[in-house]
Design an enzyme around this catalytic site. Structure first.
Site, PDB file in Angstrom:
ATOM      1  CG  ASN A 132     -22.744  52.315  70.402  1.00  0.00           C
ATOM      2  OD1 ASN A 132     -23.545  51.424  70.677  1.00  0.00           O
ATOM      3  ND2 ASN A 132     -22.891  53.095  69.337  1.00  0.00           N
ATOM      4  CG  HIS A 134     -23.138  52.577  64.195  1.00  0.00           C
ATOM      5  ND1 HIS A 134     -24.486  52.712  64.506  1.00  0.00           N
ATOM      6  CD2 HIS A 134     -22.989  53.059  62.950  1.00  0.00           C
ATOM      7  CE1 HIS A 134     -25.111  53.251  63.472  1.00  0.00           C
ATOM      8  NE2 HIS A 134     -24.228  53.473  62.511  1.00  0.00           N
TER       9      HIS A 134
HETATM   10  C1  GAR Z   1     -25.144  45.051  65.600  1.00  0.00           C
HETATM   11  O1  GAR Z   1     -24.963  44.897  64.214  1.00  0.00           O
HETATM   12  C2  GAR Z   1     -24.744  46.439  66.061  1.00  0.00           C
HETATM   13  O2  GAR Z   1     -23.720  46.989  65.302  1.00  0.00           O
HETATM   14  C3  GAR Z   1     -26.037  47.182  65.869  1.00  0.00           C
HETATM   15  O3  GAR Z   1     -27.034  46.291  66.260  1.00  0.00           O
HETATM   16  C4  GAR Z   1     -26.618  44.972  65.960  1.00  0.00           C
HETATM   17  C5  GAR Z   1     -26.861  44.114  67.184  1.00  0.00           C
HETATM   18  O4  GAR Z   1     -26.594  42.772  66.898  1.00  0.00           O
HETATM   19  N1  GAR Z   1     -26.044  48.380  66.642  1.00  0.00           N
HETATM   20  C6  GAR Z   1     -26.609  49.507  66.247  1.00  0.00           C
HETATM   21  O5  GAR Z   1     -27.171  49.629  65.187  1.00  0.00           O
HETATM   22  C7  GAR Z   1     -26.493  50.660  67.228  1.00  0.00           C
HETATM   23  N2  GAR Z   1     -26.702  51.903  66.581  1.00  0.00           N
HETATM   24  P1  GAR Z   1     -26.598  41.672  68.036  1.00  0.00           P
HETATM   25  O6  GAR Z   1     -27.848  41.906  68.878  1.00  0.00           O
HETATM   26  O7  GAR Z   1     -26.644  40.374  67.315  1.00  0.00           O
HETATM   27  O8  GAR Z   1     -25.357  41.852  68.857  1.00  0.00           O
END
Ligand code: GAR
Length: 212
Positions: A132, A134
């Site tokens: 995952n 984050h």
């Molecule tokens: C990313 O910044 C990731 O770290 C976060 O969602 C975004 C997705 O970006 N994830 C979380 O917050 C999970 N808890 P993307 O769709 O452009 O890859």
């Protein structure tokens, strides 16, 4: 390809500097995304650029509007919509996810912006094989709105973390982290944009580490 200190920022956790980005055999990846999909695309690009010996078998997305699905189509990567709203339980939803991942012969699962909590159904089907990403330096700022949490706390450095998934939210062994300075005028959007640059760098590295 081996990473040398010169070729990467000192802000990336140093323990990864002597690891290789290249897995011995192409690794069959299943990506799960809920939204924009820039991390999904960063993995596809790293594979295309020869930085990561892997192939993306399938993208699973749970939100019909997810832009990740558009990206998958552009890359010619199969995508499957599994809308959690159509399932009576989390477990029933995840049984379908597991079935789909198995149908596509997935070895390693990447949650790349997957905004759902998980149950043992998924974890037990892929033990130690789900990672995952984050947008904080865990264990700080778990959960939703991690970037807003960091800004509210007034930290001067935040970043991103890739870790092995476990049942407890945003926990589990850390694979790679990258630090990002918080600038005085940062908004959630400007800070997220800089964090994402680092996410796109460390996610392929973490995949190679997880494969070893
Ligand atoms: C990313 O910044 C990731 O770290 C976060 O969602 C975004 C997705 O970006 N994830 C979380 O917050 C999970 N808890 P993307 O769709 O452009 O890859």
């Amino acid at each position: 390809m081996t990473l040398h200190p010169d070729s990467t920022s000192s802000l990336v956790s140093s323990s990864i500097l002597h690891h290789t980005l290249r897995a011995d055999n192409p690794l069959k990846l299943g990506i799960m995304a809920s939204g924009n999909g820039s991390n999904f695309e960063a993995i596809a690009q790293a594979i295309k650029d020869g930085q990561l010996a892997a192939q993306i078998q399938v993208l699973i997305y749970n939100n019909p509007e997810a832009y990740a699905a558009v990206r998958a189509e552009r890359w010619g990567i199969p995508s499957v919509l599994l809308n959690h709203r159509e399932y009576k339980s989390r477990e029933g939803f995840e049984e379908q996810i597991v079935k789909t991942l198995q149908q596509y012969d997935v070895e390693l699962v990447i949650m790349a912006g997957w905004m759902r909590l998980v149950t043992p159904v998924l974890l037990d089907a892929f033990p130690h094989k789900i990672i995952n990403i984050h947008p904080s330096l865990l264990p700080s700022f778990k959960g939703v709105r991690a970037i807003e949490q960091a800004l509210a706390a007034g930290v001067k450095i935040t970043g991103c973390t890739v870790h092995l998934l476990c049942l407890e939210m945003d926990s589990g062994p850390i694979l790679v982290q990258a630090a990002v300075p918080v600038l005085p005028d940062d908004t959630p959007e400007t800070l997220h944009a800089r964090i994402q640059v680092q996410e796109h760098r460390i996610l392929p590295i973490a995949i190679a580490l997880a494969a070893q």
